[in-house]
Design an enzyme around this catalytic site. Sequence first.
Site, PDB file in Angstrom:
ATOM      1  N   LYS A 180       0.839  -1.205   0.000  1.00 49.77           N
ATOM      2  CA  LYS A 180       0.000   0.000   0.000  1.00 49.77           C
ATOM      3  C   LYS A 180       0.873   1.255   0.000  1.00 49.77           C
ATOM      4  O   LYS A 180       0.635   2.195  -0.764  1.00 49.77           O
ATOM      5  CB  LYS A 180      -0.909  -0.006   1.242  1.00 49.77           C
ATOM      6  CG  LYS A 180      -1.552   1.322   1.544  1.00 49.77           C
ATOM      7  CD  LYS A 180      -2.374   1.286   2.801  1.00 49.77           C
ATOM      8  CE  LYS A 180      -1.627   1.616   4.068  1.00 49.77           C
ATOM      9  NZ  LYS A 180      -1.256   3.024   4.264  1.00 49.77           N
ATOM     10  N   ASN A 181       1.882   1.283   0.864  1.00 54.68           N
ATOM     11  CA  ASN A 181       2.692   2.500   1.009  1.00 54.68           C
ATOM     12  C   ASN A 181       3.630   2.746  -0.169  1.00 54.68           C
ATOM     13  O   ASN A 181       4.242   3.808  -0.254  1.00 54.68           O
ATOM     14  CB  ASN A 181       3.496   2.460   2.316  1.00 54.68           C
ATOM     15  CG  ASN A 181       2.611   2.738   3.522  1.00 54.68           C
ATOM     16  OD1 ASN A 181       1.409   3.018   3.368  1.00 54.68           O
ATOM     17  ND2 ASN A 181       3.184   2.665   4.711  1.00 54.68           N
TER      18      ASN A 181
ATOM     19  N   CYS B  74      -4.415  12.656  13.382  1.00 60.53           N
ATOM     20  CA  CYS B  74      -4.955  11.318  13.214  1.00 60.53           C
ATOM     21  C   CYS B  74      -4.724  10.548  14.495  1.00 60.53           C
ATOM     22  O   CYS B  74      -4.103  11.047  15.421  1.00 60.53           O
ATOM     23  CB  CYS B  74      -4.321  10.608  12.037  1.00 60.53           C
ATOM     24  SG  CYS B  74      -2.657  10.087  12.364  1.00 60.53           S
TER      25      CYS B  74
ATOM     26  N   ARG C 223       1.157  14.386  13.511  1.00 60.59           N
ATOM     27  CA  ARG C 223       1.661  14.174  12.146  1.00 60.59           C
ATOM     28  C   ARG C 223       1.623  15.443  11.281  1.00 60.59           C
ATOM     29  O   ARG C 223       0.831  15.550  10.336  1.00 60.59           O
ATOM     30  CB  ARG C 223       0.914  13.030  11.475  1.00 60.59           C
ATOM     31  CG  ARG C 223       1.125  11.730  12.204  1.00 60.59           C
ATOM     32  CD  ARG C 223       0.401  10.595  11.566  1.00 60.59           C
ATOM     33  NE  ARG C 223       1.155   9.936  10.519  1.00 60.59           N
ATOM     34  CZ  ARG C 223       0.716   8.871   9.875  1.00 60.59           C
ATOM     35  NH1 ARG C 223      -0.451   8.380  10.140  1.00 60.59           N
ATOM     36  NH2 ARG C 223       1.462   8.319   8.962  1.00 60.59           N
TER      37      ARG C 223
ATOM     38  N   ASP D  63       5.291   0.598  12.011  1.00 62.64           N
ATOM     39  CA  ASP D  63       4.066  -0.061  11.552  1.00 62.64           C
ATOM     40  C   ASP D  63       3.973  -1.521  12.012  1.00 62.64           C
ATOM     41  O   ASP D  63       2.960  -2.183  11.760  1.00 62.64           O
ATOM     42  CB  ASP D  63       3.964   0.004  10.017  1.00 62.64           C
ATOM     43  CG  ASP D  63       3.594   1.396   9.529  1.00 62.64           C
ATOM     44  OD1 ASP D  63       3.294   2.261  10.366  1.00 62.64           O
ATOM     45  OD2 ASP D  63       3.610   1.618   8.297  1.00 62.64           O
TER      46      ASP D  63
ATOM     47  N   ARG E  67      -8.386  -0.419   5.161  1.00 61.59           N
ATOM     48  CA  ARG E  67      -7.560   0.610   4.532  1.00 61.59           C
ATOM     49  C   ARG E  67      -6.260   0.014   3.994  1.00 61.59           C
ATOM     50  O   ARG E  67      -5.704   0.523   3.026  1.00 61.59           O
ATOM     51  CB  ARG E  67      -7.202   1.702   5.558  1.00 61.59           C
ATOM     52  CG  ARG E  67      -8.317   2.673   5.840  1.00 61.59           C
ATOM     53  CD  ARG E  67      -7.774   3.825   6.671  1.00 61.59           C
ATOM     54  NE  ARG E  67      -6.442   4.174   6.227  1.00 61.59           N
ATOM     55  CZ  ARG E  67      -5.405   4.431   7.022  1.00 61.59           C
ATOM     56  NH1 ARG E  67      -5.559   4.422   8.325  1.00 61.59           N
ATOM     57  NH2 ARG E  67      -4.230   4.718   6.530  1.00 61.59           N
TER      58      ARG E  67
HETATM   59  C1  UD1 Z   1       4.731   6.929   6.499  1.00 52.55           C
HETATM   60  C2  UD1 Z   1       3.883   5.700   6.291  1.00 52.55           C
HETATM   61  C3  UD1 Z   1       3.381   5.174   7.635  1.00 52.55           C
HETATM   62  C4  UD1 Z   1       4.560   4.945   8.575  1.00 52.55           C
HETATM   63  C5  UD1 Z   1       5.461   6.188   8.655  1.00 52.55           C
HETATM   64  C6  UD1 Z   1       6.744   5.942   9.433  1.00 52.55           C
HETATM   65  C7  UD1 Z   1       2.879   6.043   4.103  1.00 52.55           C
HETATM   66  C8  UD1 Z   1       1.656   6.367   3.323  1.00 52.55           C
HETATM   67  N1  UD1 Z   1       2.754   6.070   5.445  1.00 52.55           N
HETATM   68  O1  UD1 Z   1       3.911   7.933   7.110  1.00 52.55           O
HETATM   69  O2  UD1 Z   1       2.698   3.940   7.415  1.00 52.55           O
HETATM   70  O3  UD1 Z   1       4.072   4.672   9.882  1.00 52.55           O
HETATM   71  O4  UD1 Z   1       5.835   6.616   7.340  1.00 52.55           O
HETATM   72  O5  UD1 Z   1       7.464   4.893   8.891  1.00 52.55           O
HETATM   73  O6  UD1 Z   1       3.927   5.741   3.551  1.00 52.55           O
HETATM   74  N2  UD1 Z   1       7.123  14.697  10.728  1.00 52.55           N
HETATM   75  C9  UD1 Z   1       7.211  16.047  11.027  1.00 52.55           C
HETATM   76  N3  UD1 Z   1       6.968  16.947  10.012  1.00 52.55           N
HETATM   77  C10 UD1 Z   1       6.645  16.566   8.736  1.00 52.55           C
HETATM   78  C11 UD1 Z   1       6.560  15.196   8.451  1.00 52.55           C
HETATM   79  C12 UD1 Z   1       6.805  14.271   9.462  1.00 52.55           C
HETATM   80  O7  UD1 Z   1       7.488  16.426  12.151  1.00 52.55           O
HETATM   81  O8  UD1 Z   1       6.443  17.442   7.890  1.00 52.55           O
HETATM   82  C13 UD1 Z   1       7.371  13.690  11.793  1.00 52.55           C
HETATM   83  C14 UD1 Z   1       6.138  12.849  12.113  1.00 52.55           C
HETATM   84  O9  UD1 Z   1       5.277  13.497  13.041  1.00 52.55           O
HETATM   85  C15 UD1 Z   1       6.759  11.590  12.676  1.00 52.55           C
HETATM   86  C16 UD1 Z   1       8.054  11.438  11.842  1.00 52.55           C
HETATM   87  O10 UD1 Z   1       8.312  12.741  11.306  1.00 52.55           O
HETATM   88  O11 UD1 Z   1       7.119  11.772  14.024  1.00 52.55           O
HETATM   89  C17 UD1 Z   1       7.958  10.435  10.716  1.00 52.55           C
HETATM   90  O12 UD1 Z   1       6.780  10.664   9.972  1.00 52.55           O
HETATM   91  P1  UD1 Z   1       6.689  10.372   8.402  1.00 52.55           P
HETATM   92  O13 UD1 Z   1       7.839   9.514   7.979  1.00 52.55           O
HETATM   93  O14 UD1 Z   1       6.472  11.645   7.678  1.00 52.55           O
HETATM   94  O15 UD1 Z   1       5.354   9.498   8.322  1.00 52.55           O
HETATM   95  P2  UD1 Z   1       4.372   9.467   7.104  1.00 52.55           P
HETATM   96  O16 UD1 Z   1       5.136   9.732   5.869  1.00 52.55           O
HETATM   97  O17 UD1 Z   1       3.168  10.280   7.406  1.00 52.55           O
END
Ligand code: UD1
Length: 420
Positions: free
Chosen positions: A22-23, A116, A121, A307, A399
């Site tokens: 999915k990701n 969420c 996030r 995850d 999902r």
């Molecule tokens: C993706 C995955 C999710 C997985 C996560 C971590 C997808 C669709 N989802 O989520 O399944 O759990 O990676 O492996 O691929 N952060 C910030 N600012 C930002 C972006 C992120 O502070 O602009 C922080 C987040 O709050 C979190 C960390 O960075 O603490 C990692 O998040 P991130 O890797 O961005 O997760 P997702 O990409 O949302």
Amino acid sequence: MYYLSIQGNQKLKGSVSISGAKNAALPLLAATLLSKNKINITNVPEVADVKTLLTLLGNLGSISSYENNNVTIDTTKVKSACANYDIVRTMRASILTLGPLLARFGHCEVSMPGGCAIGQRPIDLHLKALEQMGAKIELKDGYVLATAPQGLKGTTIIFDKVTVTGSENIIMAASLAHGVTKLVNVAKEPEVVQLCEVLQNAGVKIEGVGTANLTIIGSYGKLLDMKNFKVIPDRIEAGTYLCAGAITNSQITITDVIPEHIEAITLKLIQMGFGIETTKETITIIPTEKILPADIETTEYPGFPTDMQAQFMALCTQASGTSIIDERLFENRFMHVSELSRMGTNIKLKGHSATVEGNTELNAADVMATDLRASSALILAAFVAKGTTKVHRIYHLDRGYENLEGKFSLLGAKIERLEE
Ligand code: UD1
């Protein structure tokens, strides 16, 4: 609404095929916005998140079909650059359209994804990187309004934190940018690597794929010549089935996987006493006489994935001693703890750390799914509980897990989807 009814005290056996990730599918579908031609994508998992993104891309003007894990998509007629709230609120990953839309049209409006179940996030790192590439960003009425009338410009971007979708958004934006973009502290997840490879096949020059430092030569706004491709296997689905084998102490085989992508998980299972046999595309888990407690810290790839944290927490309740699980990525990713406690677990939380007592006899209960991976932890716990567990709100599971009850039934589990 549907729920799952799961009989406890189960043993599993046999083999199960792992679906496409999915990701990986989500950023790759978003990347089709950068294409000048129609593309066929195979091994696309049939899960709600993929359908949601296809609906969003359809609202923007793309034409697609989705059958038997095959997506054919043509984004050449896309005119709108507005991803509206109604869809984005149902799936955070809709934010993956931000980079490609802005790079292609020079402007876009994408609803803010909001919070969420697993924490705040934010998307500040996505926005900061786009600003560094010359975009003007305004936040208005819950929308990100982004403009870059002269196109995005290549520059050097250092991510303050490793972000998966943040890296993907900026890699896509940089592919159409004017000039060279250097990205530092990029996520190294296999899903990010596949996105880079698909863009490379479409003619984008990217150096450093699979490392934390990428150099991307943009196409100066020219749409890409994207080729057909196959989505990589889902390493989290794979890990979840291995955990099902582990918690029931059964021998099962997962097929159609890339074992290298799952190494952090298989190594942890070996540390807990299980045998692991690997071929090029399969992994078999072998039961153990004694499940050993674990020490787990979630971190970015190639470390232990967040995850898989909830599933291992369920497994640790059956270990022969006390396990410690540290959640380092998301501040609120322990929602499953209170639901698991309804089944008799003994788990103490302190900050981002959980202490999980092993040797716990679990009892069936009515429990509620709170997020995608938390729901699978409840299913795993139900397999070893006394009695029949009902897992409610399983739309969370839909999902991200393709044909979950069908696959578990194939492994001999007594699991049924019923209507409330
Ligand atoms: C993706 C995955 C999710 C997985 C996560 C971590 C997808 C669709 N989802 O989520 O399944 O759990 O990676 O492996 O691929 N952060 C910030 N600012 C930002 C972006 C992120 O502070 O602009 C922080 C987040 O709050 C979190 C960390 O960075 O603490 C990692 O998040 P991130 O890797 O961005 O997760 P997702 O990409 O949302």
